[in-house]
Design a protein around this motif. Structure first.
Motif, PDB file in Angstrom:
ATOM      1  N   SER A 133      15.878  -2.671   1.480  1.00 51.73           N
ATOM      2  CA  SER A 133      15.404  -2.773   0.105  1.00 51.73           C
ATOM      3  C   SER A 133      15.624  -4.190  -0.405  1.00 51.73           C
ATOM      4  O   SER A 133      16.679  -4.779  -0.155  1.00 51.73           O
ATOM      5  CB  SER A 133      16.169  -1.779  -0.781  1.00 51.73           C
ATOM      6  OG  SER A 133      15.761  -1.866  -2.129  1.00 51.73           O
ATOM      7  N   PRO A 134      14.637  -4.751  -1.084  1.00 55.29           N
ATOM      8  CA  PRO A 134      13.339  -4.170  -1.405  1.00 55.29           C
ATOM      9  C   PRO A 134      12.305  -4.398  -0.295  1.00 55.29           C
ATOM     10  O   PRO A 134      12.424  -5.348   0.474  1.00 55.29           O
ATOM     11  CB  PRO A 134      12.930  -4.940  -2.665  1.00 55.29           C
ATOM     12  CG  PRO A 134      13.565  -6.280  -2.493  1.00 55.29           C
ATOM     13  CD  PRO A 134      14.876  -6.028  -1.782  1.00 55.29           C
ATOM     14  N   GLY A 135      11.337  -3.506  -0.243  1.00 51.35           N
ATOM     15  CA  GLY A 135      10.196  -3.704   0.639  1.00 51.35           C
ATOM     16  C   GLY A 135       9.947  -2.613   1.648  1.00 51.35           C
ATOM     17  O   GLY A 135       8.805  -2.372   2.014  1.00 51.35           O
ATOM     18  N   CYS A 136      11.009  -1.963   2.135  1.00 57.55           N
ATOM     19  CA  CYS A 136      10.852  -1.011   3.236  1.00 57.55           C
ATOM     20  C   CYS A 136      10.964   0.448   2.830  1.00 57.55           C
ATOM     21  O   CYS A 136      10.521   1.322   3.569  1.00 57.55           O
ATOM     22  CB  CYS A 136      11.905  -1.266   4.312  1.00 57.55           C
ATOM     23  SG  CYS A 136      11.762  -2.844   5.125  1.00 57.55           S
ATOM     24  N   LEU A 137      11.619   0.719   1.711  1.00 56.12           N
ATOM     25  CA  LEU A 137      11.813   2.108   1.323  1.00 56.12           C
ATOM     26  C   LEU A 137      10.465   2.787   1.105  1.00 56.12           C
ATOM     27  O   LEU A 137       9.469   2.145   0.741  1.00 56.12           O
ATOM     28  CB  LEU A 137      12.666   2.191   0.061  1.00 56.12           C
ATOM     29  CG  LEU A 137      14.058   1.543   0.162  1.00 56.12           C
ATOM     30  CD1 LEU A 137      14.823   1.720  -1.138  1.00 56.12           C
ATOM     31  CD2 LEU A 137      14.845   2.119   1.332  1.00 56.12           C
ATOM     32  N   TRP A 143       3.499 -11.498   6.251  1.00 54.03           N
ATOM     33  CA  TRP A 143       3.908 -12.306   7.405  1.00 54.03           C
ATOM     34  C   TRP A 143       4.099 -11.460   8.650  1.00 54.03           C
ATOM     35  O   TRP A 143       3.723 -11.856   9.757  1.00 54.03           O
ATOM     36  CB  TRP A 143       5.185 -13.086   7.090  1.00 54.03           C
ATOM     37  CG  TRP A 143       5.042 -14.167   6.079  1.00 54.03           C
ATOM     38  CD1 TRP A 143       5.681 -14.269   4.879  1.00 54.03           C
ATOM     39  CD2 TRP A 143       4.191 -15.327   6.155  1.00 54.03           C
ATOM     40  NE1 TRP A 143       5.290 -15.401   4.203  1.00 54.03           N
ATOM     41  CE2 TRP A 143       4.373 -16.075   4.964  1.00 54.03           C
ATOM     42  CE3 TRP A 143       3.293 -15.798   7.110  1.00 54.03           C
ATOM     43  CZ2 TRP A 143       3.701 -17.267   4.715  1.00 54.03           C
ATOM     44  CZ3 TRP A 143       2.609 -16.986   6.855  1.00 54.03           C
ATOM     45  CH2 TRP A 143       2.814 -17.702   5.676  1.00 54.03           C
ATOM     46  N   HIS A 144       4.690 -10.277   8.505  1.00 51.22           N
ATOM     47  CA  HIS A 144       4.931  -9.445   9.683  1.00 51.22           C
ATOM     48  C   HIS A 144       3.623  -9.011  10.327  1.00 51.22           C
ATOM     49  O   HIS A 144       3.527  -8.900  11.547  1.00 51.22           O
ATOM     50  CB  HIS A 144       5.802  -8.240   9.337  1.00 51.22           C
ATOM     51  CG  HIS A 144       5.177  -7.268   8.387  1.00 51.22           C
ATOM     52  ND1 HIS A 144       4.907  -7.572   7.071  1.00 51.22           N
ATOM     53  CD2 HIS A 144       4.758  -5.983   8.573  1.00 51.22           C
ATOM     54  CE1 HIS A 144       4.365  -6.510   6.481  1.00 51.22           C
ATOM     55  NE2 HIS A 144       4.261  -5.542   7.358  1.00 51.22           N
ATOM     56  N   ILE A 145       2.605  -8.785   9.522  1.00 53.17           N
ATOM     57  CA  ILE A 145       1.296  -8.414  10.070  1.00 53.17           C
ATOM     58  C   ILE A 145       0.627  -9.628  10.706  1.00 53.17           C
ATOM     59  O   ILE A 145       0.050  -9.533  11.803  1.00 53.17           O
ATOM     60  CB  ILE A 145       0.395  -7.817   8.949  1.00 53.17           C
ATOM     61  CG1 ILE A 145       1.039  -6.551   8.391  1.00 53.17           C
ATOM     62  CG2 ILE A 145      -1.002  -7.534   9.484  1.00 53.17           C
ATOM     63  CD1 ILE A 145       0.287  -5.954   7.224  1.00 53.17           C
ATOM     64  N   ILE A 146       0.718 -10.769  10.051  1.00 52.20           N
ATOM     65  CA  ILE A 146       0.148 -12.002  10.596  1.00 52.20           C
ATOM     66  C   ILE A 146       0.712 -12.273  11.983  1.00 52.20           C
ATOM     67  O   ILE A 146      -0.006 -12.712  12.890  1.00 52.20           O
ATOM     68  CB  ILE A 146       0.437 -13.183   9.641  1.00 52.20           C
ATOM     69  CG1 ILE A 146      -0.378 -13.029   8.351  1.00 52.20           C
ATOM     70  CG2 ILE A 146       0.136 -14.524  10.316  1.00 52.20           C
ATOM     71  CD1 ILE A 146       0.026 -13.993   7.260  1.00 52.20           C
ATOM     72  N   PHE A 147       1.998 -11.979  12.179  1.00 47.51           N
ATOM     73  CA  PHE A 147       2.644 -12.253  13.451  1.00 47.51           C
ATOM     74  C   PHE A 147       2.807 -11.015  14.329  1.00 47.51           C
ATOM     75  O   PHE A 147       3.755 -10.901  15.093  1.00 47.51           O
ATOM     76  CB  PHE A 147       3.975 -12.963  13.226  1.00 47.51           C
ATOM     77  CG  PHE A 147       3.803 -14.329  12.618  1.00 47.51           C
ATOM     78  CD1 PHE A 147       3.150 -15.345  13.315  1.00 47.51           C
ATOM     79  CD2 PHE A 147       4.266 -14.606  11.347  1.00 47.51           C
ATOM     80  CE1 PHE A 147       2.968 -16.592  12.754  1.00 47.51           C
ATOM     81  CE2 PHE A 147       4.094 -15.862  10.779  1.00 47.51           C
ATOM     82  CZ  PHE A 147       3.442 -16.861  11.487  1.00 47.51           C
ATOM     83  N   GLY A 148       1.858 -10.093  14.192  1.00 49.14           N
ATOM     84  CA  GLY A 148       1.686  -9.059  15.215  1.00 49.14           C
ATOM     85  C   GLY A 148       2.435  -7.763  15.049  1.00 49.14           C
ATOM     86  O   GLY A 148       2.441  -6.948  15.981  1.00 49.14           O
ATOM     87  N   LYS A 149       3.033  -7.500  13.908  1.00 50.33           N
ATOM     88  CA  LYS A 149       3.752  -6.248  13.714  1.00 50.33           C
ATOM     89  C   LYS A 149       2.886  -5.224  12.984  1.00 50.33           C
ATOM     90  O   LYS A 149       1.867  -5.555  12.385  1.00 50.33           O
ATOM     91  CB  LYS A 149       5.053  -6.494  12.945  1.00 50.33           C
ATOM     92  CG  LYS A 149       6.015  -7.441  13.634  1.00 50.33           C
ATOM     93  CD  LYS A 149       6.416  -6.928  15.010  1.00 50.33           C
ATOM     94  CE  LYS A 149       7.389  -7.862  15.695  1.00 50.33           C
ATOM     95  NZ  LYS A 149       7.761  -7.397  17.060  1.00 50.33           N
ATOM     96  N   GLU A 150       3.322  -3.950  13.049  1.00 54.33           N
ATOM     97  CA  GLU A 150       2.605  -2.898  12.346  1.00 54.33           C
ATOM     98  C   GLU A 150       2.687  -3.097  10.831  1.00 54.33           C
ATOM     99  O   GLU A 150       3.571  -3.804  10.339  1.00 54.33           O
ATOM    100  CB  GLU A 150       3.202  -1.530  12.714  1.00 54.33           C
ATOM    101  CG  GLU A 150       3.060  -1.156  14.185  1.00 54.33           C
ATOM    102  CD  GLU A 150       1.619  -0.961  14.599  1.00 54.33           C
ATOM    103  OE1 GLU A 150       0.808  -0.533  13.734  1.00 54.33           O
ATOM    104  OE2 GLU A 150       1.278  -1.232  15.761  1.00 54.33           O
ATOM    105  N   ALA A 151       1.768  -2.456  10.112  1.00 53.91           N
ATOM    106  CA  ALA A 151       1.713  -2.646   8.655  1.00 53.91           C
ATOM    107  C   ALA A 151       3.003  -2.211   7.967  1.00 53.91           C
ATOM    108  O   ALA A 151       3.414  -2.802   6.972  1.00 53.91           O
ATOM    109  CB  ALA A 151       0.522  -1.879   8.075  1.00 53.91           C
ATOM    110  N   VAL A 152       3.663  -1.185   8.483  1.00 53.85           N
ATOM    111  CA  VAL A 152       4.964  -0.757   7.954  1.00 53.85           C
ATOM    112  C   VAL A 152       5.982  -0.919   9.067  1.00 53.85           C
ATOM    113  O   VAL A 152       5.881  -0.277  10.101  1.00 53.85           O
ATOM    114  CB  VAL A 152       4.933   0.719   7.489  1.00 53.85           C
ATOM    115  CG1 VAL A 152       6.326   1.141   6.999  1.00 53.85           C
ATOM    116  CG2 VAL A 152       3.924   0.885   6.356  1.00 53.85           C
TER     117      VAL A 152
END
Length: 276
Positions: free
Chosen positions: A180-184, A267-276
């Motif tokens: 938190s914040p962002g993942c919950l 950023w996580h999506i830009i660098f190849g990770k899943e949306a969540v």
């Protein structure tokens, strides 16, 4: 006497109800800001003079690596070269008042730190170090660096103990581990990255958007735009993608706080990770 006892009991019941109602959000906020570990570090660790005893060095090669950050002209970022001498650094001044050729500058002061991050990648795409750490310009401080996940919210500690092997293995690593914040779950209905904004940002890039132009309904990642990536992960996108992303920042009518926050949760999506 009976009235006073009744008043005391009612007050106790009221306070108990208030505590039960507020306990979860208060605990969540204390955890989000790392209050417990911060106090412990400042009161107990500092008193013993053992600044890094609680942070043993982690494995990983010390090879070629660089810290990239954006700063306002008034920000003091000397701590990067003075305390992290084993890292190269690229510090971009977003509001320079002079035309000093030795000062790294961004095309515009827009999008907060994202403008500097993308500018570094675009300008150095063909000659990137093996590990790139993207940081904010503040060294430490409870209020300015609460999102830095070391007991004292200190970016020097974070870099000295960054597990480079883990970065190399994963390609992209968010430097914040708290959820938190962002993942919950409630936060993954991201108010900044709506499906419309997602499609607008990634339009024209190599990001796969299906035939019906659907964006992910949920987008979630730990805040706050401090992360490390490998050059190999950066190169999984063509340079043109980063040009397109920066163009969105330059051209959007959104205010800096909004556009920077959009990028923070992409950023996580830009660098190849899943949306969540």
């Amino acid at each position: 006497m009976r009235l006073a006892l009744r008043f005391t009991l009612l007050t106790a019941v009221f306070l108990a109800i208030v505590y039960l109602v507020l306990k979860a959000p208060i605990d969540d906020r204390l955890d989000q800001y790392g209050v417990g570990s911060y106090i412990k570090d400042k009161v107990f660790t500092s008193a013993k003079g053992a600044a890094l005893d609680y942070l043993p060095p982690l494995p990983g090669t010390t090879g070629d690596k660089i810290i990239v950050m954006a700063k306002l002209e008034a920000d003091d970022t000397r701590w990067v070269t003075e305390e992290l001498a084993d890292w190269q650094s690229a510090v971009y001044t977003v509001n320079p008042s002079t035309e000093d050729p030795d000062t790294l500058k961004t095309p515009a002061n827009k999008g907060r730190e994202a403008m500097a991050y993308l500018t570094y990648i675009i300008d150095n795409y063909s000659d990137l170090p093996g590990t790139i750490a993207f940081l904010h310009s503040h060294r430490d401080g409870f209020f300015s660096s609460w999102h830095t996940d070391t007991p004292s919210h200190n970016n020097v500690d974070a870099m000295r103990t960054l597990n480079l092997s883990f970065v190399e293995e994963n390609g992209y690593v968010n430097l914040r581990c708290k959820r938190s914040p962002g993942c919950l779950e409630a936060q993954t209905h991201n108010a900044h990255v709506t499906p419309e904004v997602y499609l607008e940002v990634f339009r024209g890039t190599s990001t796969q958007i299906n035939e019906t132009a659907q964006a992910p309904a949920l987008v979630g990642a730990a805040c706050c735009a401090q992360f490390a990536v490998t050059s190999e992960q950066v190169h999984k996108r063509p340079r043109e993608d980063y040009d397109t992303l920066r163009r969105w920042l330059l051209q959007t009518d959104e205010k800096d706080a909004k556009s920077g926050r959009v990028m923070e949760f992409l950023w996580h999506i830009i660098f190849g990770k899943e949306a969540v």
